[in-house]
Design a protein around this motif. Structure first.
Motif, PDB file in Angstrom:
ATOM      1  N   CYS A  51       0.850  -1.192   0.000  1.00  0.00           N
ATOM      2  CA  CYS A  51       0.000   0.000   0.000  1.00  0.00           C
ATOM      3  C   CYS A  51       0.881   1.236   0.000  1.00  0.00           C
ATOM      4  CB  CYS A  51      -0.907   0.008   1.237  1.00  0.00           C
ATOM      5  SG  CYS A  51      -2.046   1.409   1.224  1.00  0.00           S
ATOM      6  N   ILE A  53      -0.766   4.473  -0.559  1.00  0.00           N
ATOM      7  CA  ILE A  53      -1.731   5.554  -0.765  1.00  0.00           C
ATOM      8  C   ILE A  53      -1.577   6.678   0.243  1.00  0.00           C
ATOM      9  CG2 ILE A  53      -3.401   4.000  -1.876  1.00  0.00           C
ATOM     10  CD1 ILE A  53      -5.075   4.182   0.707  1.00  0.00           C
ATOM     11  N   CYS A  54      -0.667   6.534   1.195  1.00  0.00           N
ATOM     12  CA  CYS A  54      -0.378   7.697   2.030  1.00  0.00           C
ATOM     13  C   CYS A  54       1.120   7.746   2.319  1.00  0.00           C
ATOM     14  CB  CYS A  54      -1.216   7.697   3.320  1.00  0.00           C
ATOM     15  SG  CYS A  54      -0.435   6.917   4.734  1.00  0.00           S
ATOM     16  N   MET A  56       2.705   7.886   5.051  1.00  0.00           N
ATOM     17  CA  MET A  56       3.263   7.161   6.202  1.00  0.00           C
ATOM     18  C   MET A  56       3.921   5.870   5.697  1.00  0.00           C
ATOM     19  SD  MET A  56       0.519   7.576   9.277  1.00  0.00           S
ATOM     20  CE  MET A  56      -0.918   6.858   8.514  1.00  0.00           C
ATOM     21  N   GLY A  57       3.416   5.392   4.541  1.00  0.00           N
ATOM     22  CA  GLY A  57       3.912   4.147   3.946  1.00  0.00           C
ATOM     23  C   GLY A  57       5.087   4.439   3.039  1.00  0.00           C
ATOM     24  N   CYS A  59       3.526   0.651   2.934  1.00  0.00           N
ATOM     25  CA  CYS A  59       3.455  -0.453   3.883  1.00  0.00           C
ATOM     26  C   CYS A  59       3.309  -1.755   3.117  1.00  0.00           C
ATOM     27  CB  CYS A  59       2.241  -0.288   4.798  1.00  0.00           C
ATOM     28  SG  CYS A  59       2.284   1.218   5.781  1.00  0.00           S
ATOM     29  N   GLY A  68      -0.684  -2.377   8.136  1.00  0.00           N
ATOM     30  CA  GLY A  68       0.016  -1.156   7.795  1.00  0.00           C
ATOM     31  C   GLY A  68       0.079  -0.236   8.999  1.00  0.00           C
ATOM     32  N   ILE A  69       0.751   0.900   8.848  1.00  0.00           N
ATOM     33  CA  ILE A  69       0.905   1.805   9.992  1.00  0.00           C
ATOM     34  C   ILE A  69      -0.447   2.287  10.505  1.00  0.00           C
ATOM     35  CG2 ILE A  69       1.820   4.088  10.669  1.00  0.00           C
ATOM     36  CD1 ILE A  69       4.235   3.394   8.808  1.00  0.00           C
ATOM     37  N   CYS A  70      -1.399   2.508   9.583  1.00  0.00           N
ATOM     38  CA  CYS A  70      -2.736   2.942   9.988  1.00  0.00           C
ATOM     39  C   CYS A  70      -3.558   1.807  10.587  1.00  0.00           C
ATOM     40  CB  CYS A  70      -3.480   3.542   8.805  1.00  0.00           C
ATOM     41  SG  CYS A  70      -3.799   2.328   7.517  1.00  0.00           S
ATOM     42  N   ILE A  77      -6.098  -3.723   2.102  1.00  0.00           N
ATOM     43  CA  ILE A  77      -5.098  -3.236   1.133  1.00  0.00           C
ATOM     44  C   ILE A  77      -5.331  -3.857  -0.240  1.00  0.00           C
ATOM     45  CG2 ILE A  77      -2.628  -3.304   0.547  1.00  0.00           C
ATOM     46  CD1 ILE A  77      -2.033  -2.850   3.544  1.00  0.00           C
ATOM     47  N   ARG A  80      -8.554  -2.424  -1.757  1.00  0.00           N
ATOM     48  CA  ARG A  80      -8.375  -1.035  -2.223  1.00  0.00           C
ATOM     49  C   ARG A  80      -7.598  -1.018  -3.529  1.00  0.00           C
ATOM     50  NH1 ARG A  80      -6.989   1.731   3.410  1.00  0.00           N
ATOM     51  NH2 ARG A  80      -4.902   0.988   2.909  1.00  0.00           N
ATOM     52  N   MET A 196      -6.802   7.206   1.985  1.00  0.00           N
ATOM     53  CA  MET A 196      -6.371   6.807   3.326  1.00  0.00           C
ATOM     54  C   MET A 196      -7.516   7.047   4.326  1.00  0.00           C
ATOM     55  SD  MET A 196      -5.114   7.898   6.433  1.00  0.00           S
ATOM     56  CE  MET A 196      -4.739   6.595   7.569  1.00  0.00           C
TER      57      MET A 196
HETATM   58 FE1  SF4 Z   1      -1.540   2.401   3.284  1.00  0.00          FE
HETATM   59 FE2  SF4 Z   1      -2.199   2.705   5.860  1.00  0.00          FE
HETATM   60 FE3  SF4 Z   1       0.351   2.273   5.126  1.00  0.00          FE
HETATM   61 FE4  SF4 Z   1      -0.817   4.630   4.562  1.00  0.00          FE
HETATM   62  S1  SF4 Z   1      -0.383   3.788   6.610  1.00  0.00           S
HETATM   63  S2  SF4 Z   1       0.440   3.398   3.191  1.00  0.00           S
HETATM   64  S3  SF4 Z   1      -2.915   3.936   4.141  1.00  0.00           S
HETATM   65  S4  SF4 Z   1      -1.392   0.856   4.913  1.00  0.00           S
END
Ligand code: SF4
Ligand code: XCC
Length: 630
Positions: A51, A53-54, A56-57, A59, A68-70, A77, A80, A196
């Motif tokens: 993933c 899409i944000c 933070m990754g 991921c 993932g971090i979220c 994932i 999506r 996200m």
């Molecule tokens: Fe994807 Fe969540 Fe990781 Fe962002 S934090 S990249 S939304 S899995």
């Protein structure tokens, strides 16, 4: 069988190998070499478990890092990613459809674009509730075009073309929140859902994937097909040829590639112009040959009998012949590789759409207003480039097959009218075809569609599956690069009837058709959707009860996933030969191969073994027959 023989994949490959030798001489790159550099592919990507899409990754899901971090899990994932993939495809087809609506809106008497099929226009006017009585045909055209454009963003209700569905399927879709609203809205909603912190529930993501796909198949793509027919004519059976041998070493060769017929139609028009032909002769050529690659080729083959040089993975081959003066492209499925490759030869690589701009190309922007002028300029450019050919590099594989193409729904209904024992008048309906199926003369039908993909030995899956199916009395309707594979092999030659089972052979003889019917480009899969809708209505069965399945054995594009979703959404089981990057999630996999059946009446089967894929389709068709007692 006379002198008729299919061209084998081995022969295709030998021709390609010879062309690659030329490529090696001039230092050209090729997809075959790039595949080597890119293999093995990233496992995370293949399973759909990365993933990004944000910020933070990115991921990546592993046994040690299951979220993932979220906190999103693997199912969210994968789901999506699948929905984003679909949205890409739906947007692409639908934007093509939108362009055609705009072109129709610009049509005028004596202009670059005119109404060629007024009957179809009037039929559409009726569907959209546009007044036709005593009005100028162009006023009607403009209002219908506007009504079509409104489908993209209308604030309320469902897409108009859903009214073409049998009630049973339409109600099922509405009940399960799968009926598409405005075309653009489904794409935008998909992008919203995959942002996200929005949806991570597989059911919701897969449902929206179906709805977004339906917005393509029963919206944007259908608009593309119908309005193209109004502008350029509804296809009728016509003879043509296919494979690289359609290029002519004595002529100026112009290859059209891409999807939108607004460009290719104009190029064909000017290439036929006596003034241009005279100019080509003046420049030392004997004439001008236009041939095509990918779906734009299907468009002009269906309407004009323009020969098909090749499908997706042949696009570099046309340049490697050393005899291509210009490859003119609009949108989609165009290798950026054509830029550097054309530089190794004298070939002009001409891009025409702001949507598909590429390095190392000559950009000649095309619009309905300047289409005539620019098409003429492009044809001239190609003619003037003839003298720059390097004769020592010219090699056109002596390889082509005859094909009869042009089987729009209207043409199929008309052609099969004669094949009936019915006492009652069934003219103009699909009843003669239904009779062939219920009597068992035909066991069923398969819609063969989609691309080539280097993950599958190119064209083998298309051709081998078709051979197997027709031998089992299953008629094929084909589109896109699948149709071109069939044509290049010879399966669209009427003499291919001898490869069929006794029932299909009889139908081919009575109706004078080939066993594989070319229904057009990929947006024209909407023709197939209209066909099954008519079959269901005429038989009183649900679409999902018909002994009909869809198959994309070598697919590669986002558009193909959008197509798969609307074919399943329409109630037709769909068989894939390439995995759609969902193997990382058991839940998403389960939904696509089984769970969706409850919502739509159909589901996916993924099988990489081509022989098994064919068996699975035949089995499904026989199960469907048994279930309705035929
Ligand atoms: Fe994807 Fe969540 Fe990781 Fe962002 S934090 S990249 S939304 S899995
Ligand atoms: Fe492209 Fe339509 Fe696929 Fe061929 S079949 S590779 S999408 S040209 Ni559409």
């Amino acid at each position: 069988m006379g002198d008729f023989k299919l061209t084998s994949v081995e022969e295709f490959e030998a021709a390609t190998a010879r062309l690659l030798e030329t490529g090696a001489k001039v230092g050209a790159d090729s997809w075959q070499m790039r595949v080597k550099n890119q293999t093995p592919h990233c496992k995370f990507g293949e399973q759909g478990i990365c993933c990004r899409i944000c910020a933070m990754g990115p991921c990546r899901i592993t046994p040690k890092a299951p979220r993932g971090i979220c906190g999103c899990d693997v199912h969210g994932i994968v789901g999506r990613n699948y929905l984003k993939f679909t949205a890409g495809g739906a947007a692409t087809h639908s934007d093509h459809g939108r362009e055609i609506c705009h072109t129709l809106h610009c049509a005028e008497e004596g202009g670059n674009y005119q109404v060629k099929d007024p009957a179809k226009l009037l039929k559409l006017a009726k569907e959209f509730g546009v007044e036709t009585e005593g009005r100028d045909i162009y006023d009607v055209a403009h209002e219908v075009a506007e009504a079509g454009l409104m489908e993209y963003g209308k604030p309320f209700g469902f897409q108009k073309f859903l009214d073409r569905m049998p009630e049973s399927q339409k109600e099922l879709l509405i009940k399960n929140e799968l009926a598409p609203r405005a075309i653009d809205r489904e794409v935008a909603s998909s992008m919203h859902m995959t942002h996200m912190g929005c949806s991570s529930k597989p059911e919701a993501l897969i449902k929206q994937s179906i709805r977004c796909g339906m917005g393509d198949g029963w919206g944007g793509s259908m608009m593309g097909t119908e309005f193209s027919d109004v502008l350029f004519g509804t296809p009728k059976p016509i003879d043509t040829e296919a494979n690289l041998g359609v290029m002519n070493a004595d002529n100026v060769n112009i290859v059209v590639h891409g999807h939108d017929p607004s460009l290719s139609e104009m190029i064909c028009e000017y290439a036929d112009d006596p003034e241009m032909i005279a100019y080509a002769k003046e420049m030392g050529a004997k004439g001008i040959t236009v041939s095509g690659v990918c779906c734009t080729s299907n468009e002009v083959a269906m309407r004009r009998g323009v020969p098909m040089a090749g499908n997706f993975l042949q696009q570099e081959n046309v340049v490697l012949t050393g005899a291509c003066e210009a490859i003119v492209v609009d949108v989609q499925c165009i290798f950026p590789a054509l830029g550097p490759l054309s530089k190794c030869f004298h070939t002009k690589f001409i891009t025409t759409s702001p949507i598909a701009q590429m390095p190392d190309s000559d950009f000649i922007r095309f619009s309905p207003e300047n289409a005539g002028e620019n098409a003429k300029a492009i044809v001239k450019m190609a003619i003037e480039n003839f003298k720059n050919r390097k004769p020592e590099l010219v090699h056109i594989p002596d390889m082509k097959q005859k094909a009869t193409v042009g089987y729009s729904l209207e043409a199929i209904v008309k052609t099969l009218d004669g094949v009936t024992n019915s006492q009652v008048d069934v003219t103009g309906t699909t009843k003669p075809l239904l009779e062939c199926v219920t009597s068992g003369v035909l066991r069923g039908a398969v819609a063969m569609v989609g691309c080539n993909n280097p993950k599958v030995r190119p064209d083998t899956a298309h051709i081998e599956l078709m051979k197997k199916l027709i031998a089992n009395d299953i008629i094929i309707v084909a589109s896109g690069c699948s149709a071109q594979a069939a044509a290049r092999a010879g399966l669209m030659d009427k003499r291919a009837k001898d490869l069929c089972g006794a029932g299909l052979k009889r139908v081919c003889e009575l109706a004078d058709i080939p066993p594989v019917l070319h229904m057009g480009s990929c947006v024209d899969i909407s023709r197939m959707m209209n066909l099954v809708a008519e079959l269901a209505k005429d038989s009183g069965l649900k679409i999902s009860q018909l002994p009909v399945v869809g198959c994309a054995p070598e697919w590669m594009s986002e558009k193909a996933v959008s197509i798969g979703n609307y074919v399943v959404g329409t109630g037709i089981d769909t068989f894939l030969g390439v995995e759609p990057y969902v193997s990382g999630s058991t839940e998403v996999e389960q939904l696509l191969t089984d769970g969706v059946r409850e919502w739509t009446g159909a589901a996916y089967t993924v099988e990489k073994d081509i022989d098994k894929l064919g068996d699975a389709m035949i089995q499904r068709i026989e199960e469907k027959r048994a279930a309705i007692g035929i």
